[in-house]
Structure formats: structure tokens, C-alpha cells
Design a protein around this motif. Structure first.
Motif, PDB file in Angstrom:
ATOM      1  N   GLU A  41       0.860  -1.186   0.000  1.00 13.50           N
ATOM      2  CA  GLU A  41       0.000   0.000   0.000  1.00 13.50           C
ATOM      3  C   GLU A  41       0.895   1.233   0.000  1.00 13.50           C
ATOM      4  O   GLU A  41       1.974   1.215   0.573  1.00 13.50           O
ATOM      5  CB  GLU A  41      -0.893   0.043   1.247  1.00 13.50           C
ATOM      6  N   GLU A 131       0.745   9.385  -9.027  1.00 10.34           N
ATOM      7  CA  GLU A 131       0.396   7.978  -8.838  1.00 10.34           C
ATOM      8  C   GLU A 131      -0.459   7.793  -7.583  1.00 10.34           C
ATOM      9  O   GLU A 131      -1.467   7.095  -7.598  1.00 10.34           O
ATOM     10  CB  GLU A 131       1.685   7.156  -8.736  1.00 10.34           C
ATOM     11  N   ARG A 135      -5.278   7.546  -7.154  1.00 16.94           N
ATOM     12  CA  ARG A 135      -6.071   6.527  -6.442  1.00 16.94           C
ATOM     13  C   ARG A 135      -7.173   7.149  -5.594  1.00 16.94           C
ATOM     14  O   ARG A 135      -8.191   6.524  -5.348  1.00 16.94           O
ATOM     15  CB  ARG A 135      -5.153   5.666  -5.584  1.00 16.94           C
ATOM     16  N   SER A 136      -6.953   8.373  -5.131  1.00 19.85           N
ATOM     17  CA  SER A 136      -7.963   9.027  -4.287  1.00 19.85           C
ATOM     18  C   SER A 136      -8.611  10.217  -4.999  1.00 19.85           C
ATOM     19  O   SER A 136      -9.257  11.034  -4.364  1.00 19.85           O
ATOM     20  CB  SER A 136      -7.326   9.472  -2.966  1.00 19.85           C
TER      21      SER A 136
END
Length: 176
Positions: A41, A131, A135-136
């Protein structure tokens, strides 16, 4: 008892070891190696890494730091330290001020402070931030203060695409 630890993810990693008489150990995020890491993660608060089958959270950001952490781990283990103790101590480390340092505001915004001043380094920072932000669904806003104004004139063509990926760029004057 001499040893050398080299990064298999670097195409020159084993080339550098060709003429050494030291024992060669390897580390990698992508290949089988003596010290194998896997990024589980990654966020602006840090990363969860698996190193040789053990998971640990680190307050560093980006794949480049994951690779650096693997090198530190491998070196400490090769120097005789207990692997679990090494991970425990490493998980307490904090990034150096101004080196891809995340700062959170009370309103939930994240600022990344980095002393990158060359186009290549700026591209690298924006790539890592993009990057994670993607994702958010966050946007990248860059506030850039050149190291010196004089140097910028010589390199202006190099800066043309280095802020790609940023939703907005604020270019501040340099006072040096």
C-alpha cells in the motif's frame, strides 16, 4: 567479511559488482533477490511494505523510498542485526525535512515539500505524487520556487514539460 549489496531493479546493479571480491547480496522490488520487497500500500502518509515475508509500515512516500528502505534493511541484516529488530527500528524513522515530506492541513489537504529544482527531479516528484493522488481522485497543484533565477534562463526549454500531471502550477520568483 566484506560484502556488497546491489539493486537488481537498476540495470547496472550487477555490472557494478562484476569486479568485486566481496560477497554480493541483492535487493529488489521486482525480482527474486536476497532481500525482496513488495509495496503493498502507498499513500501520502506512508507505505506498507513486505520485506522478506514480513510486513511493516514506513512514513516514507514513493517507490524510490521503498527501494532505499530495502537497501538499509539488507545492509543492517548483513551487518548482523536481527531482521525483526531492524524492521521495528526502521518503522520509527521519519523522512528528512524537505525530501518528499508530506504535511497535512486540518482541512484534509496534503502538501508535499521537496527541494527538487531540476526538471528531471521535478518530473520524478510529480510522477510519484500523481500515482498516489490518482487513487484518491486528488489534484496536483505545484508551487515552485526556483533555486536561482539565473539558472532558469539557461534551462527554460527543459522546464517545458516537467510540470505535466499538475492541475495548476504557481511559479514563484526566486530571491537568491
Amino acid at each position: 567479511d566484506a560484502f556488497m549489496i546491489t539493486n537488481l531493479d537498476d540495470r547496472n546493479g550487477l555490472v557494478m559488482a562484476q569486479n568485486t571480491r566481496a560477497r554480493v547480496k541483492t535487493y529488489s522490488l521486482r525480482s527474486m533477490s536476497d532481500f525482496k520487497g513488495r509495496l503493498l500500500e502507498s499513500g501520502f502518509d506512508g507505505m506498507l511494505l513486505e520485506i522478506n515475508g514480513r510486513e511493516a509500515f514506513f512514513r516514507f512516500i514513493g517507490r524510490f523510498n521503498a527501494s532505499n528502505l530495502l537497501a538499509v534493511y539488507g545492509t543492517a541484516v548483513m551487518l548482523g542485526r536481527d531482521p525483526m529488530e531492524v524492521l521495528t527500528v526502521m518503522s520509527t524513522l521519519t523522512p528528512a525535512n524537505g525530501r518528499f515530506e508530506a504535511i497535512r492541513s486540518p482541512r484534509g489537504y496534503t502538501a508535499i515539500v521537496d527541494y527538487a529544482h531540476t526538471p528531471d527531479k521535478i518530473r520524478g516528484c510529480i510522477s510519484v505524487a500523481s500515482e498516489i493522488a490518482a487513487r484518491s481522485r486528488q489534484k496536483i497543484v505545484v508551487v515552485y520556487e526556483p533555486l536561482t533565477n539565473r539558472r532558469q534562463h539557461f534551462m527554460k526549454d527543459d522546464y517545458q514539460n516537467c510540470f505535466d500531471g499538475a492541475a495548476k502550477v504557481y511559479w514563484l520568483p526566486s530571491y537568491l
